[in-house]
Design a protein around this motif. Sequence first.
Motif, short mmCIF file in Angstrom:
data_model
loop_
_atom_site.label_atom_id
_atom_site.label_comp_id
_atom_site.label_asym_id
_atom_site.label_seq_id
_atom_site.Cartn_x
_atom_site.Cartn_y
_atom_site.Cartn_z
N SER A 6 -26.66 -5.41 -67.57
CA SER A 6 -25.39 -5.95 -67.97
C SER A 6 -25.07 -7.19 -67.25
CB SER A 6 -24.37 -4.82 -68.02
OG SER A 6 -24.24 -4.08 -66.62
N ALA A 7 -25.28 -6.97 -65.77
CA ALA A 7 -24.76 -8.25 -64.86
C ALA A 7 -25.79 -9.37 -65.51
CB ALA A 7 -25.24 -7.82 -63.40
N ASP A 28 -13.25 -17.01 -72.13
CA ASP A 28 -14.43 -17.42 -72.67
C ASP A 28 -15.23 -16.32 -72.52
OD1 ASP A 28 -13.09 -20.00 -72.88
OD2 ASP A 28 -13.50 -20.39 -70.88
N VAL A 29 -15.55 -15.70 -71.60
CA VAL A 29 -16.52 -14.50 -71.59
C VAL A 29 -16.20 -13.18 -72.43
CG1 VAL A 29 -17.89 -13.03 -69.99
CG2 VAL A 29 -17.34 -15.32 -69.17
N CYS A 30 -14.99 -13.18 -72.59
CA CYS A 30 -14.23 -12.02 -73.33
C CYS A 30 -14.68 -12.24 -74.94
CB CYS A 30 -12.78 -11.97 -73.08
SG CYS A 30 -12.38 -11.13 -71.90
N GLU A 31 -14.55 -13.60 -75.16
CA GLU A 31 -14.42 -14.04 -76.71
C GLU A 31 -16.30 -14.11 -76.90
OE1 GLU A 31 -12.95 -17.98 -77.12
OE2 GLU A 31 -10.89 -17.17 -76.74
N ALA A 38 -9.88 -6.42 -69.73
CA ALA A 38 -10.13 -5.60 -68.33
C ALA A 38 -11.55 -5.40 -68.23
CB ALA A 38 -9.27 -4.18 -68.75
N THR A 39 -12.48 -5.31 -69.10
CA THR A 39 -13.85 -4.86 -69.02
C THR A 39 -14.59 -5.93 -68.25
OG1 THR A 39 -14.02 -3.57 -70.98
CG2 THR A 39 -15.96 -4.32 -70.02
N VAL A 40 -14.32 -7.34 -68.72
CA VAL A 40 -14.68 -8.62 -67.98
C VAL A 40 -14.35 -8.67 -66.69
CG1 VAL A 40 -14.78 -11.05 -68.34
CG2 VAL A 40 -15.10 -9.60 -70.51
N SER A 41 -13.06 -8.42 -66.48
CA SER A 41 -12.30 -8.65 -65.02
C SER A 41 -13.11 -7.84 -64.05
CB SER A 41 -10.94 -8.33 -65.16
OG SER A 41 -10.34 -9.21 -65.81
N VAL A 42 -13.44 -6.64 -64.38
CA VAL A 42 -14.11 -5.61 -63.70
C VAL A 42 -15.59 -6.31 -63.16
CG1 VAL A 42 -15.43 -3.46 -63.48
CG2 VAL A 42 -13.07 -3.44 -64.14
N PHE A 43 -16.30 -6.66 -64.34
CA PHE A 43 -17.76 -7.25 -64.08
C PHE A 43 -17.42 -8.55 -63.37
CE2 PHE A 43 -20.35 -4.46 -66.60
CZ PHE A 43 -21.46 -4.53 -66.09
N LEU A 44 -16.72 -9.35 -63.59
CA LEU A 44 -16.61 -10.67 -62.75
C LEU A 44 -16.14 -10.41 -61.31
CD1 LEU A 44 -14.77 -12.81 -65.41
CD2 LEU A 44 -17.10 -13.09 -64.65
N ARG A 48 -18.78 -11.52 -58.28
CA ARG A 48 -18.26 -12.34 -57.29
C ARG A 48 -18.47 -11.58 -55.92
NH1 ARG A 48 -13.27 -12.60 -59.25
NH2 ARG A 48 -12.26 -10.97 -57.81
N GLU A 49 -18.30 -10.26 -55.80
CA GLU A 49 -18.69 -9.63 -54.73
C GLU A 49 -20.17 -9.77 -54.14
OE1 GLU A 49 -16.82 -5.94 -55.58
OE2 GLU A 49 -14.69 -6.61 -54.88
N ASN A 50 -20.78 -9.61 -55.25
CA ASN A 50 -22.44 -9.69 -55.06
C ASN A 50 -22.82 -11.17 -54.74
OD1 ASN A 50 -23.42 -6.74 -54.94
ND2 ASN A 50 -22.15 -6.94 -57.21
N GLY A 51 -21.86 -12.20 -55.09
CA GLY A 51 -22.37 -13.21 -54.60
C GLY A 51 -23.06 -14.08 -55.75
N TYR A 52 -22.86 -13.73 -57.05
CA TYR A 52 -23.43 -14.50 -58.17
C TYR A 52 -22.75 -15.60 -58.87
CZ TYR A 52 -26.91 -10.64 -57.57
OH TYR A 52 -28.04 -9.82 -57.08
#
Length: 120
Positions: A6-7, A28-31, A38-44, A48-52
């Motif tokens: 998924s990442a 844009d990612v949601c669309e 909420a789903t997209v925010s969690v993944f982003l 971000r935390e993993n440096g991608y």
Amino acid sequence: MKIQESAQDYLEAILILSREQEHVRAKDVCEYFGYARATVSVFLKQLRENGYVTVDEHNHIELTDEGKKIAEEMIDRHETLTEIFKKIGVDSEIAVKDACRVEHYISATTFRALKDYFEM
């Protein structure tokens, strides 16, 4: 470079979107995926935390060098596998769907061998 499927999909989507428009935002990612905010925010946040990815003060999402490297690899795998499947007679729509599944699991060695065999 072993990250969740998924990442990889999110990084690929961000790269595709960044090629189509000046700035990429969470909406844009949601669309793109048809996911809830909420789903997209969690993944982003995880990306971000993993440096991608980085997110600036205007909420513009950008891939880091590592994120871009992964996204480009996934796009290459997807496009190459789609073309290989079509060359062997798979319907285009099925080829795209199957390539999307296979791109995450095929080893670099097997992918390179297929690419060389089909001269791609």
